[in-house]
Design an enzyme around this catalytic site. Sequence first.
Site: not given
Length: 515
Positions: A286, A320
């Site tokens: 990720e 994020c």
Amino acid sequence: MVQPYKHEPFTDFSVEANKEAFLKGLKIVESYLGQDYPLVIGGERITTEDKIVSINPANKDEVIGRVSKANKELAEQAMQVADKTFQDWRKSKPEVRADILFRAAAIVRRRKHEFSALLVKEGGKPWNEADADTAEAIDFMEYYGRQMLALKDGVPVNSRPNEYNRYNYIPLGVGVVISPWNFLFAIMAGTTVAAMVTGNTVLLKPASSTPVVAYKFLEVLEEAGLPPGVINFIPGSGKEVGDYLVDHPKTRFISFTGSKEVGLRIYERAAKVHPGQKWLKRVIAEMGGKDTIVVDKEADLELAAQSIVASAFGFSGQKCSACSRAVIVEDVYDEVLNRVVELTKKLTVGNTTNNEFFMGPVIDQAAYNKIMEYIEIGKGEGRLMAGGEGDDSTGYFIQPTIFADLAPDARLMQEEIFGPVVAFAKAKDFDEALEIANNTEYGLTGAVLTNNRAHIEKAREDFHVGNLYFNRGCTGAIVGYQPFGGFNMSGTDSKAGGPDYLVLHMQGKTTSEML
């Protein structure tokens, strides 16, 4: 039948009793600040001369802890232990592994405010963000425990007369978990226990900025009955320990959360087959985002402004999933921009040990310097509407910053800043807004605010992100509710907190018996 799990509730700090409980948690954490922490390899505590010093990013003089630092030799020792332990652990009953998680979740739940207070100190999180981080860690343990129970008997496949077929999942082997500093408890815990509950052994290398919470979590797992050697705690340098373990022939998979640059480096290194290696390494990654909130002319504009502010500046934009781009249809551009500026100027920034502040520091000097450089770039690319200042004299504080009138290809619209900076761009209509939203190399989260049903359906089909939200902000995925992971350079779309996440840590085995 495995009972479904409803997520851990968030704490309401307007209730005086909850506020008092949290202050008590802070006192507990303050009682053990500055301690030394060892590595843990095969259950053995190992102290090294070389230390990672964890400091409070809101108060550079406050040492959270000094954590022993692994080197290549200790990483090799941990690998040998994990490889040996795997031979037994892979045969452990899934129910036993899940029960460890359920007990660990209960222990953390009892110490919830202590763990959240540690996140305030070590990560600079405001109370509500810290509370949500701890709740998510609990959710990951509960959810993955239940998912393992659902997967333990495999998946039904067809059999024929005189033939009995089974399809089961078996563990992969030794996994290297490299966790981030922003969700220093939730993601660290989630990635670690997903690897463990599926029958793998783990080498945990937490972020160097936030290793103390990882050690405290390992203590919880040990209290819950985790056998020695299943999870080994080896903080250390990415270039020394990280590269060594990614390259190691006995590493079976790498679970990484962090920047695109490091993720690509891991992906490339993991693809190389080393002498003695018998498999293709699996990478679960990720890697960040450049996330957009699109506001249509047919939208609740107050909701839009509130959503942009919360998504851009929650935890100083260090998610994020944070909104770093707001693309507004021109008919309502000025109205939304002006309201966002008005709301942003009311935000307070300071040491989040005090719950009066909305925003705390950024994580460290390197992050501070990088974000301030982007603010300078922004001054040349757009119109500074709010913020733009920083102060790193006592901690790493940056004011929430808004730039207006950015071109879609501006650096502030394309590059991940990972700080409290949001760029506004104008679109002539909804179709152009979607085009701008899609024009980055990332594809993690996005949000669309509109009351136009046709536009909702168009975005559902054409807005290319892993997590798309309508009429809300673009942060705040809940385990089991919004499985989280993105497309393109945001990673391998490994949906954490989703129904197929555990399968990434296992391999399918077909057995067929003639009767």
